[in-house]
Design a protein around this motif. Sequence first.
Motif, PDB file in Angstrom:
ATOM      1  N   LYS A 204     -23.393  17.525  -2.486  1.00  0.00           N
ATOM      2  CA  LYS A 204     -23.598  18.691  -1.627  1.00  0.00           C
ATOM      3  C   LYS A 204     -22.538  18.789  -0.538  1.00  0.00           C
ATOM      4  O   LYS A 204     -22.300  19.875   0.011  1.00  0.00           O
ATOM      5  CB  LYS A 204     -24.992  18.628  -1.006  1.00  0.00           C
ATOM      6  CG  LYS A 204     -26.131  18.731  -2.019  1.00  0.00           C
ATOM      7  CD  LYS A 204     -27.485  18.715  -1.338  1.00  0.00           C
ATOM      8  CE  LYS A 204     -28.608  18.837  -2.359  1.00  0.00           C
ATOM      9  NZ  LYS A 204     -29.946  18.809  -1.705  1.00  0.00           N
ATOM     10  N   TYR A 207     -19.887  21.484  -1.059  1.00  0.00           N
ATOM     11  CA  TYR A 207     -20.256  22.855  -0.719  1.00  0.00           C
ATOM     12  C   TYR A 207     -20.279  23.042   0.797  1.00  0.00           C
ATOM     13  O   TYR A 207     -19.894  24.105   1.302  1.00  0.00           O
ATOM     14  CB  TYR A 207     -21.613  23.199  -1.314  1.00  0.00           C
ATOM     15  CG  TYR A 207     -21.634  23.239  -2.824  1.00  0.00           C
ATOM     16  CD1 TYR A 207     -21.088  24.312  -3.519  1.00  0.00           C
ATOM     17  CD2 TYR A 207     -22.185  22.198  -3.563  1.00  0.00           C
ATOM     18  CE1 TYR A 207     -21.098  24.362  -4.899  1.00  0.00           C
ATOM     19  CE2 TYR A 207     -22.199  22.229  -4.946  1.00  0.00           C
ATOM     20  CZ  TYR A 207     -21.653  23.304  -5.612  1.00  0.00           C
ATOM     21  OH  TYR A 207     -21.653  23.339  -6.983  1.00  0.00           O
ATOM     22  N   SER A 211     -18.039  25.683   2.825  1.00  0.00           N
ATOM     23  CA  SER A 211     -18.647  26.697   3.694  1.00  0.00           C
ATOM     24  C   SER A 211     -18.004  26.687   5.076  1.00  0.00           C
ATOM     25  O   SER A 211     -17.760  27.741   5.671  1.00  0.00           O
ATOM     26  CB  SER A 211     -20.152  26.453   3.807  1.00  0.00           C
ATOM     27  OG  SER A 211     -20.785  26.564   2.552  1.00  0.00           O
ATOM     28  N   PRO A 217     -19.512  32.244  -1.767  1.00  0.00           N
ATOM     29  CA  PRO A 217     -20.260  31.623  -2.879  1.00  0.00           C
ATOM     30  C   PRO A 217     -19.540  31.738  -4.214  1.00  0.00           C
ATOM     31  O   PRO A 217     -19.579  30.802  -5.021  1.00  0.00           O
ATOM     32  CB  PRO A 217     -21.577  32.409  -2.882  1.00  0.00           C
ATOM     33  CG  PRO A 217     -21.737  32.868  -1.469  1.00  0.00           C
ATOM     34  CD  PRO A 217     -20.356  33.153  -0.978  1.00  0.00           C
ATOM     35  N   GLN A 220     -16.778  29.187  -4.208  1.00  0.00           N
ATOM     36  CA  GLN A 220     -17.361  27.857  -4.374  1.00  0.00           C
ATOM     37  C   GLN A 220     -17.735  27.600  -5.830  1.00  0.00           C
ATOM     38  O   GLN A 220     -17.543  26.497  -6.350  1.00  0.00           O
ATOM     39  CB  GLN A 220     -18.595  27.715  -3.474  1.00  0.00           C
ATOM     40  CG  GLN A 220     -18.299  27.712  -1.986  1.00  0.00           C
ATOM     41  CD  GLN A 220     -19.559  27.578  -1.156  1.00  0.00           C
ATOM     42  OE1 GLN A 220     -20.529  26.954  -1.579  1.00  0.00           O
ATOM     43  NE2 GLN A 220     -19.551  28.175   0.029  1.00  0.00           N
ATOM     44  N   ILE A 224     -15.560  24.720  -7.193  1.00  0.00           N
ATOM     45  CA  ILE A 224     -16.325  23.475  -7.085  1.00  0.00           C
ATOM     46  C   ILE A 224     -17.255  23.303  -8.283  1.00  0.00           C
ATOM     47  O   ILE A 224     -17.169  22.307  -9.010  1.00  0.00           O
ATOM     48  CB  ILE A 224     -17.151  23.446  -5.776  1.00  0.00           C
ATOM     49  CG1 ILE A 224     -16.219  23.497  -4.567  1.00  0.00           C
ATOM     50  CG2 ILE A 224     -18.009  22.186  -5.717  1.00  0.00           C
ATOM     51  CD1 ILE A 224     -16.952  23.553  -3.236  1.00  0.00           C
ATOM     52  N   THR A 225     -18.136  24.285  -8.494  1.00  0.00           N
ATOM     53  CA  THR A 225     -19.152  24.142  -9.537  1.00  0.00           C
ATOM     54  C   THR A 225     -18.544  24.007 -10.929  1.00  0.00           C
ATOM     55  O   THR A 225     -18.861  23.067 -11.662  1.00  0.00           O
ATOM     56  CB  THR A 225     -20.116  25.344  -9.508  1.00  0.00           C
ATOM     57  OG1 THR A 225     -20.686  25.468  -8.208  1.00  0.00           O
ATOM     58  CG2 THR A 225     -21.235  25.145 -10.529  1.00  0.00           C
TER      59      THR A 225
END
Length: 317
Positions: A204, A207, A211, A217, A220, A224-225
């Motif tokens: 986490k 993220y 942020s 989002p 991200q 990232i995802t």
Amino acid sequence: MSSNMETAELNKQRSRSKEGKLRSQLRIDLVGFAFISPWLIGFLGFIVGPMLASLYFSFTDYDLLSDPNWIGLSNYMNMFTNDDRFWKAIRVTLVFVFGSVPLKLAFALFVAMLFNTSRKGVGLYRTLFYVPSILGGSVAIAVVWKQLFGRQGAVNDIFEFLGLPTMSWVTSPDFALSTLILLVVWQFGSPMLIFLAGLKAIPKELYEAASVDGASPILQFLKITIPMLSPVIFFNLVMQTIQGFMAFTQSFLITEGGPLDSTLFYAVYLYEKAFAHFDMGYASALAWILLLICGIFTAFIFRTAKTWVYYESEGGN
């Protein structure tokens, strides 16, 4: 003299010690083989044996009732030069795979991200969304799906209520395959759970740091995802691609390969040759071509994985 005797005795002791170790290791090995023997017997008897028999039959003319007759490469030559339905099955299966796999994985990832939370009751929803994957390949679900998309089915009732044209979806050459693709996409539970496990393994802190830096989002998700989840995407892609090429139940039970061979999956055509036409030699050749096709696509995915799969332990792709 005494020195020579001591040396000889020492060599005997070493020899006995080595023999004892060998016997001990042999006993350990035998115990190990005894424990794995049920699996080993099953593997040799139900996998390796039938595969070798199928390879032999693929070079024969064999109708299950008489002795196989060796014909060499005739089955393969006939398959590629004289069998139009073979190429039709190839085309239909490719459309099915390239249509269902991306949609299934995309939908599974979308739902997994929705369920990647610790809210109360989310476990129940995960279970409910997984149920179609358990039941999706059953005869009952196939019959229900056929009824839903039939002329008098619930889908047409909804279309009629909305003032839209109705049809028998599973008997239309233009829409029958799309109906089967929709059924497979509905069975997204297994890849969803695998995606969910991968999402929970992403730190986490990544993220939170993104942020703080002002990343949206969407950014991200892309930065990232997707990279952190790429090994899981790779695994699901390989497994679902192989399952797509082996698809059978949907076509066989709902459309029986029709209409006009528009849903003639490769596995259904193989089944017809083996158990409807009793041409087991030709069916065996089809099976080995299917294995080759799956191997080619799997190798291609592995080959391209170097450019898009991120492994944190390797510091990148």
